[in-house]
Design a protein around this motif. Sequence first.
Motif, PDB file in Angstrom:
ATOM      1  N   ALA A  47       0.825  -1.212   0.000  1.00 43.28           N
ATOM      2  CA  ALA A  47       0.000   0.000   0.000  1.00 43.28           C
ATOM      3  C   ALA A  47       0.859   1.261   0.000  1.00 43.28           C
ATOM      4  CB  ALA A  47      -0.928  -0.011   1.215  1.00 43.28           C
ATOM      5  N   GLU A  48       1.928   1.265   0.790  1.00 47.47           N
ATOM      6  CA  GLU A  48       2.801   2.435   0.865  1.00 47.47           C
ATOM      7  C   GLU A  48       3.583   2.635  -0.436  1.00 47.47           C
ATOM      8  OE1 GLU A  48       5.022   1.570   4.403  1.00 47.47           O
ATOM      9  OE2 GLU A  48       3.306   1.998   5.698  1.00 47.47           O
ATOM     10  N   LEU A  52       3.510   5.819  -3.460  1.00 46.85           N
ATOM     11  CA  LEU A  52       4.666   6.433  -4.113  1.00 46.85           C
ATOM     12  C   LEU A  52       4.552   6.308  -5.636  1.00 46.85           C
ATOM     13  CD1 LEU A  52       7.527   7.688  -3.817  1.00 46.85           C
ATOM     14  CD2 LEU A  52       8.400   5.352  -3.785  1.00 46.85           C
ATOM     15  N   ALA A  53       4.147   5.143  -6.118  1.00 39.81           N
ATOM     16  CA  ALA A  53       3.987   4.925  -7.560  1.00 39.81           C
ATOM     17  C   ALA A  53       2.922   5.856  -8.135  1.00 39.81           C
ATOM     18  CB  ALA A  53       3.631   3.461  -7.831  1.00 39.81           C
ATOM     19  N   ARG A  54       1.808   6.005  -7.424  1.00 36.83           N
ATOM     20  CA  ARG A  54       0.746   6.900  -7.905  1.00 36.83           C
ATOM     21  C   ARG A  54       1.245   8.333  -7.999  1.00 36.83           C
ATOM     22  NH1 ARG A  54      -2.526   3.467  -4.901  1.00 36.83           N
ATOM     23  NH2 ARG A  54      -2.399   4.769  -3.059  1.00 36.83           N
ATOM     24  N   MET A  55       1.982   8.771  -6.989  1.00 35.42           N
ATOM     25  CA  MET A  55       2.518  10.141  -7.028  1.00 35.42           C
ATOM     26  C   MET A  55       3.419  10.343  -8.241  1.00 35.42           C
ATOM     27  SD  MET A  55       3.516  11.662  -3.322  1.00 35.42           S
ATOM     28  CE  MET A  55       4.495  10.288  -2.816  1.00 35.42           C
ATOM     29  N   ALA A  56       4.289   9.388  -8.480  1.00 37.86           N
ATOM     30  CA  ALA A  56       5.242   9.528  -9.582  1.00 37.86           C
ATOM     31  C   ALA A  56       4.547   9.542 -10.936  1.00 37.86           C
ATOM     32  CB  ALA A  56       6.272   8.406  -9.535  1.00 37.86           C
ATOM     33  N   THR A  57       3.457   8.818 -11.076  1.00 34.77           N
ATOM     34  CA  THR A  57       2.788   8.746 -12.372  1.00 34.77           C
ATOM     35  C   THR A  57       1.748   9.840 -12.580  1.00 34.77           C
ATOM     36  OG1 THR A  57       1.157   7.183 -11.532  1.00 34.77           O
ATOM     37  CG2 THR A  57       3.129   6.272 -12.602  1.00 34.77           C
TER      38      THR A  57
END
Length: 145
Positions: A47-48, A52-57
């Motif tokens: 989940a954490e 981070l992945a969502r923020m980067a994309t």
Amino acid sequence: MPGIDECLLEAMLVPGARGASIVDWISGLALGAVGESPGSDHEATAAETAELARMATEYTTFAPKEPTAYGSEGPDREGEAEDKVEGPPVEDLIVTTRTGYHVVRFVETTFDSSVFLHLWLDRDLGNLALARLRLQNLAERLVLG
């Protein structure tokens, strides 16, 4: 072509690997995990890492909108199609901590490309360049079904 379990086992063959997972970055759920988890909880780590992945994309700072191959005018010749970038706009993420490396490699799929591989490496034993190359290879060969 490896499935989830085979892919995770291959990821653990990277020197210094402590843990690996395949995560759906939209939901934050681990589709599979093997080895250790940084916080001893694979689901929390998934989940954490997905956050981070969502923020980067999603943020244009990390994934700026790229102009088409033909600029704003469209194709130069009649019948020529514009190049479209498929999958996530980010290839991979690397987070360095005092004791390890976290390598996140996005997987392009035929449906929605919402999956990534996460490899946690020991900093003293891991080779970041090798890990990145191996994850790239695994991501290209991974079969989700």
